[in-house]
Design a protein around this motif. Structure first.
Motif, PDB file in Angstrom:
ATOM      1  N   GLN A 197       0.810  -1.216   0.000  1.00 44.06           N
ATOM      2  CA  GLN A 197       0.000   0.000   0.000  1.00 44.06           C
ATOM      3  C   GLN A 197       0.848   1.273   0.000  1.00 44.06           C
ATOM      4  OE1 GLN A 197      -3.125   0.244  -0.475  1.00 44.06           O
ATOM      5  NE2 GLN A 197      -3.881  -1.830  -0.109  1.00 44.06           N
ATOM      6  N   LEU A 198       2.172   1.136  -0.038  1.00 43.96           N
ATOM      7  CA  LEU A 198       3.032   2.317   0.032  1.00 43.96           C
ATOM      8  C   LEU A 198       2.791   3.271  -1.136  1.00 43.96           C
ATOM      9  CD1 LEU A 198       6.434   0.776   1.207  1.00 43.96           C
ATOM     10  CD2 LEU A 198       4.899   2.237   2.540  1.00 43.96           C
ATOM     11  N   GLU A 199       2.656   2.726  -2.334  1.00 41.51           N
ATOM     12  CA  GLU A 199       2.434   3.584  -3.502  1.00 41.51           C
ATOM     13  C   GLU A 199       1.093   4.302  -3.397  1.00 41.51           C
ATOM     14  OE1 GLU A 199       2.292   3.289  -8.401  1.00 41.51           O
ATOM     15  OE2 GLU A 199       3.096   1.629  -7.211  1.00 41.51           O
ATOM     16  N   ASN A 200       0.049   3.579  -2.998  1.00 37.25           N
ATOM     17  CA  ASN A 200      -1.263   4.201  -2.828  1.00 37.25           C
ATOM     18  C   ASN A 200      -1.230   5.277  -1.748  1.00 37.25           C
ATOM     19  OD1 ASN A 200      -2.638   2.723  -4.790  1.00 37.25           O
ATOM     20  ND2 ASN A 200      -3.087   1.044  -3.373  1.00 37.25           N
ATOM     21  N   TYR A 201      -0.486   5.006  -0.685  1.00 37.45           N
ATOM     22  CA  TYR A 201      -0.397   5.982   0.398  1.00 37.45           C
ATOM     23  C   TYR A 201       0.307   7.249  -0.084  1.00 37.45           C
ATOM     24  CZ  TYR A 201      -0.840   7.107   5.351  1.00 37.45           C
ATOM     25  OH  TYR A 201      -1.229   7.664   6.546  1.00 37.45           O
ATOM     26  N   GLY A 202       1.283   7.075  -0.964  1.00 35.47           N
ATOM     27  CA  GLY A 202       1.960   8.232  -1.540  1.00 35.47           C
ATOM     28  C   GLY A 202       1.015   9.105  -2.352  1.00 35.47           C
ATOM     29  N   ILE A 203       0.072   8.480  -3.047  1.00 36.33           N
ATOM     30  CA  ILE A 203      -0.928   9.238  -3.804  1.00 36.33           C
ATOM     31  C   ILE A 203      -1.780  10.071  -2.846  1.00 36.33           C
ATOM     32  CG2 ILE A 203      -2.988   9.017  -5.257  1.00 36.33           C
ATOM     33  CD1 ILE A 203      -1.658   6.501  -6.472  1.00 36.33           C
ATOM     34  N   LEU A 204      -2.137   9.483  -1.710  1.00 35.67           N
ATOM     35  CA  LEU A 204      -2.908  10.215  -0.708  1.00 35.67           C
ATOM     36  C   LEU A 204      -2.122  11.413  -0.174  1.00 35.67           C
ATOM     37  CD1 LEU A 204      -4.373   7.233   1.367  1.00 35.67           C
ATOM     38  CD2 LEU A 204      -5.640   8.692  -0.208  1.00 35.67           C
ATOM     39  N   LEU A 205      -0.841  11.205   0.114  1.00 37.07           N
ATOM     40  CA  LEU A 205      -0.030  12.295   0.661  1.00 37.07           C
ATOM     41  C   LEU A 205       0.117  13.439  -0.338  1.00 37.07           C
ATOM     42  CD1 LEU A 205       2.813  10.356   2.531  1.00 37.07           C
ATOM     43  CD2 LEU A 205       0.757  11.405   3.501  1.00 37.07           C
ATOM     44  N   ARG A 206       0.269  13.112  -1.611  1.00 35.22           N
ATOM     45  CA  ARG A 206       0.358  14.175  -2.617  1.00 35.22           C
ATOM     46  C   ARG A 206      -0.964  14.931  -2.712  1.00 35.22           C
ATOM     47  NH1 ARG A 206       2.815  16.550  -6.846  1.00 35.22           N
ATOM     48  NH2 ARG A 206       1.586  16.987  -8.715  1.00 35.22           N
ATOM     49  N   GLN A 207      -2.077  14.199  -2.674  1.00 35.92           N
ATOM     50  CA  GLN A 207      -3.379  14.865  -2.742  1.00 35.92           C
ATOM     51  C   GLN A 207      -3.577  15.785  -1.543  1.00 35.92           C
ATOM     52  OE1 GLN A 207      -5.485  14.330  -5.473  1.00 35.92           O
ATOM     53  NE2 GLN A 207      -6.495  16.163  -4.672  1.00 35.92           N
ATOM     54  N   LEU A 208      -3.074  15.358  -0.398  1.00 32.80           N
ATOM     55  CA  LEU A 208      -3.150  16.200   0.793  1.00 32.80           C
ATOM     56  C   LEU A 208      -2.448  17.533   0.556  1.00 32.80           C
ATOM     57  CD1 LEU A 208      -4.018  16.045   3.888  1.00 32.80           C
ATOM     58  CD2 LEU A 208      -1.614  15.525   4.313  1.00 32.80           C
ATOM     59  N   GLU A 209      -1.277  17.476  -0.068  1.00 30.79           N
ATOM     60  CA  GLU A 209      -0.529  18.699  -0.377  1.00 30.79           C
ATOM     61  C   GLU A 209      -1.281  19.562  -1.389  1.00 30.79           C
ATOM     62  OE1 GLU A 209       2.454  19.762   0.722  1.00 30.79           O
ATOM     63  OE2 GLU A 209       3.154  18.039   1.893  1.00 30.79           O
ATOM     64  N   LEU A 210      -1.918  18.923  -2.359  1.00 34.31           N
ATOM     65  CA  LEU A 210      -2.645  19.663  -3.392  1.00 34.31           C
ATOM     66  C   LEU A 210      -3.907  20.319  -2.845  1.00 34.31           C
ATOM     67  CD1 LEU A 210      -2.361  17.082  -6.322  1.00 34.31           C
ATOM     68  CD2 LEU A 210      -1.220  19.307  -6.207  1.00 34.31           C
ATOM     69  N   ASP A 211      -4.550  19.653  -1.884  1.00 32.08           N
ATOM     70  CA  ASP A 211      -5.858  20.109  -1.404  1.00 32.08           C
ATOM     71  C   ASP A 211      -5.797  21.127  -0.277  1.00 32.08           C
ATOM     72  OD1 ASP A 211      -7.068  18.474  -3.195  1.00 32.08           O
ATOM     73  OD2 ASP A 211      -7.893  17.057  -1.750  1.00 32.08           O
ATOM     74  N   GLU A 212      -4.715  21.123   0.492  1.00 28.71           N
ATOM     75  CA  GLU A 212      -4.663  21.966   1.684  1.00 28.71           C
ATOM     76  C   GLU A 212      -4.893  23.434   1.317  1.00 28.71           C
ATOM     77  OE1 GLU A 212      -4.241  23.167   5.634  1.00 28.71           O
ATOM     78  OE2 GLU A 212      -4.548  21.181   4.768  1.00 28.71           O
TER      79      GLU A 212
END
Length: 341
Positions: A197-212
């Protein structure tokens, strides 16, 4: 006027690592009324290099008899893969030594370091009291920012939640979200992120940066590869952190969101940190953010009853998450101003 020196950190010195731990505890107690205990090795791990960022670190030290006492720290982080013209700077001064020019001297050293490395933009956050006016030009953080040529770009808040929550509160939240989440399912991890799930989790972290919501505060969102996520997790583990992570999966088994709390188990620790909460855009509107936070708090109470305060931070523009945190009972401990040059 206090005599002090600014110099590089001696990571090989156990005594210096111990003093940095004391500095961190004093600053946390001053803001949150709680702190975490770290070992010498955990502090050294926090200062370890990264493959994704070059970092320069300095301390301010005063003489106490024949010995030195570390009373301030400054860090200049320079990303290697994004924001290549930006230096992310931060500093802290022991509450007993503030107002003596130490913070200003550390800030000047950070500016010199950034410019010597060709970094033309400075980026930093500064804490102010909960009831302060962020535009008050006499606030220490604003005085330092002005000296460095930085301007206010956004205002956020650091908030604290006292634990345990009142009896029945989590059950009340669970009743609210049960129907809304529908066929989504939640998983809670306490042994880190599964390798697959590391790759999927990375997608979440990037989206967090984009959405904040960041107001006028602008940066390039990093890409979080599986290797980068792995490095982050390994460093957190070396720093003594454990975590409670709840993730949401869609009916099609896509990872739809996550919420994470980190803490350590060292004796004397009473504080944990709500690291982040995110729901991917395609999966919003199902109360997943609230559902994941509820699941996290259920698990945290079970595995870490020594945690009495959880800290979170949110932009004043993040109305959705601020509303959820208000339901939980978070209270503002301090404000944070985002500065950029």
């Amino acid at each position: 006027m206090t005599d002090f020196i600014i110099r590089g950190i001696n990571v090989d010195s156990d005594e210096e690592m111990r003093q940095l731990n004391e500095l961190d505890e004093a600053c946390a107690q001053d803001i949150y009324g709680a702190s975490q205990k770290s070992t010498v090795d955990e502090r050294r791990a926090a200062l370890a290099p990264s493959a994704y960022q070059k970092t320069e670190r300095f301390v301010a030290a005063v003489s106490e008899g024949d010995a030195e006492r570390v009373v301030g720290i400054a860090i200049c982080g320079m990303p290697l893969y994004e924001n290549k013209k930006t230096a992310f700077i931060g500093l802290a001064v022991h509450p007993e030594y503030r107002g003596r020019g130490i913070g200003s001297a550390l800030a000047e050293r950070l500016k010199e370091t950034a410019h010597a490395a060709g970094r033309t933009t400075l980026d930093s956050w500064g804490e102010i009291p909960a009831d302060a006016n962020a535009d008050d030009s006499t606030l220490p953080v604003n005085l330092i920012a002005r000296r460095l040529g930085m301007e206010k770009k956004n205002v956020a808040a650091q908030k604290t939640l006292d634990l345990p929550l009142p009896e029945g509160k989590l059950a009340q939240f669970e009743a609210q979200v049960t129907e809304k989440i529908g066929d989504y399912r939640l998983e809670t991890w306490t042994d880190g992120i599964p390798e697959n799930q590391l790759e999927n989790y990375g997608i979440l972290l990037r989206q967090l940066e984009l959405d904040e919501p960041t107001g006028d505060h602008r940066n390039e969102a990093p890409e979080f590869s599986a290797d980068r996520v792995r490095e982050i997790r390994e460093k957190q583990k070396a720093m003594g952190f454990r975590d409670v992570i709840t993730v949401a999966f869609s009916p099609e088994n896509e990872i739809a969101g996550q919420s994470e709390i980190i803490y350590n188990t060292n004796e004397g620790t009473s504080i944990g940190f709500q690291a982040n909460t995110l729901v991917m855009p395609a999966h919003r509107g199902h109360a997943l953010g609230l559902a994941m936070k509820v699941a996290n708090h259920r698990k945290l109470e079970a595995v870490a009853p020594h945690i009495k305060v959880v800290v979170t931070g949110n932009s004043s523009l993040n109305t959705q998450m601020n509303a959820i945190n208000e339901q939980f009972g978070y209270k503002v401990a301090c404000q944070e101003i985002a500065f950029q040059s």
